[in-house]
Design a protein around this motif. Structure first.
Motif, short mmCIF file in Angstrom:
data_model
loop_
_atom_site.label_atom_id
_atom_site.label_comp_id
_atom_site.label_asym_id
_atom_site.label_seq_id
_atom_site.Cartn_x
_atom_site.Cartn_y
_atom_site.Cartn_z
N SER A 103 0.83 -1.20 0.00
CA SER A 103 0.00 0.00 0.00
C SER A 103 0.87 1.26 0.00
O SER A 103 0.56 2.24 -0.68
CB SER A 103 -0.92 0.00 1.22
OG SER A 103 -1.64 1.20 1.31
N ASP A 104 1.97 1.22 0.76
CA ASP A 104 2.89 2.36 0.80
C ASP A 104 3.47 2.64 -0.59
O ASP A 104 3.55 3.80 -1.02
CB ASP A 104 4.04 2.10 1.78
CG ASP A 104 3.57 1.97 3.22
OD1 ASP A 104 2.56 2.60 3.59
OD2 ASP A 104 4.24 1.24 3.98
N THR A 107 0.70 4.09 -2.92
CA THR A 107 0.44 5.49 -2.61
C THR A 107 1.56 6.37 -3.12
O THR A 107 1.32 7.43 -3.71
CB THR A 107 0.26 5.68 -1.08
OG1 THR A 107 -0.85 4.88 -0.66
CG2 THR A 107 0.03 7.13 -0.72
#
Length: 151
Positions: A103-104, A107
């Motif tokens: 997810s990091d 993003t």
């Protein structure tokens, strides 16, 4: 032996890392593209890598291992470190983990695309005293966890 690797160019918490590492007797690698002042301490080593994109990241990723800690704001470097079994912390105390790194990265890639398209301007919020305090707690917690579990 647990070691700490600092992606040092622009890192706002180097002094905090030195203090915590000294308390635990840990080796610190300060990796940068340019000369930086570091404490005169046999446990602190300054490493200057050649100029170029991701040279410091590559140096760290090639040496970090299970049970070590990386301090970085660079999400791709954090992903490489986590993949190798190390812990990675941002200077604001945010931990990059195996559960969060996908997810990091997504993003980070989205924000890069939006900036390149001109949809987003400027950077993040300024670094605060609270960020520094969170970092100190997170680093101490990571070291304690590694000492307990070995990773």
């Amino acid at each position: 032996m647990l070691e700490i690797y600092i992606d040092a160019d622009g890192c706002p918490v180097k002094d905090e890392v030195y203090r915590v590492a000294q308390r635990y007797g840990l080796k610190v690698w300060v990796v940068a593209n340019d000369w930086l002042r570091v404490p005169e301490d046999p446990l602190v080593t300054r490493t200057i890598v050649s100029q170029g994109l991701d040279r410091a990241d590559d140096w760290i990723a090639q040496r970090i291992g299970r049970g070590d800690v990386a301090i970085t704001t660079d999400v791709p470097l954090a992903a490489r470190c986590v993949k190798q079994g190390a812990r990675a912390l941002a200077p604001n105390g945010r931990a990059f983990t195996a559960d969060s790194i996908g997810s990091d990265l997504a993003t980070r890639n989205l924000m890069t695309s939006l900036r390149e398209a001109g949809e987003v301007r400027g950077g993040g919020r300024p670094f605060s005293k609270q960020d520094r305090a969170r970092f100190l707690g997170a680093l101490d917690g990571a070291i304690q966890a590694i000492k307990r579990t070995g990773a």
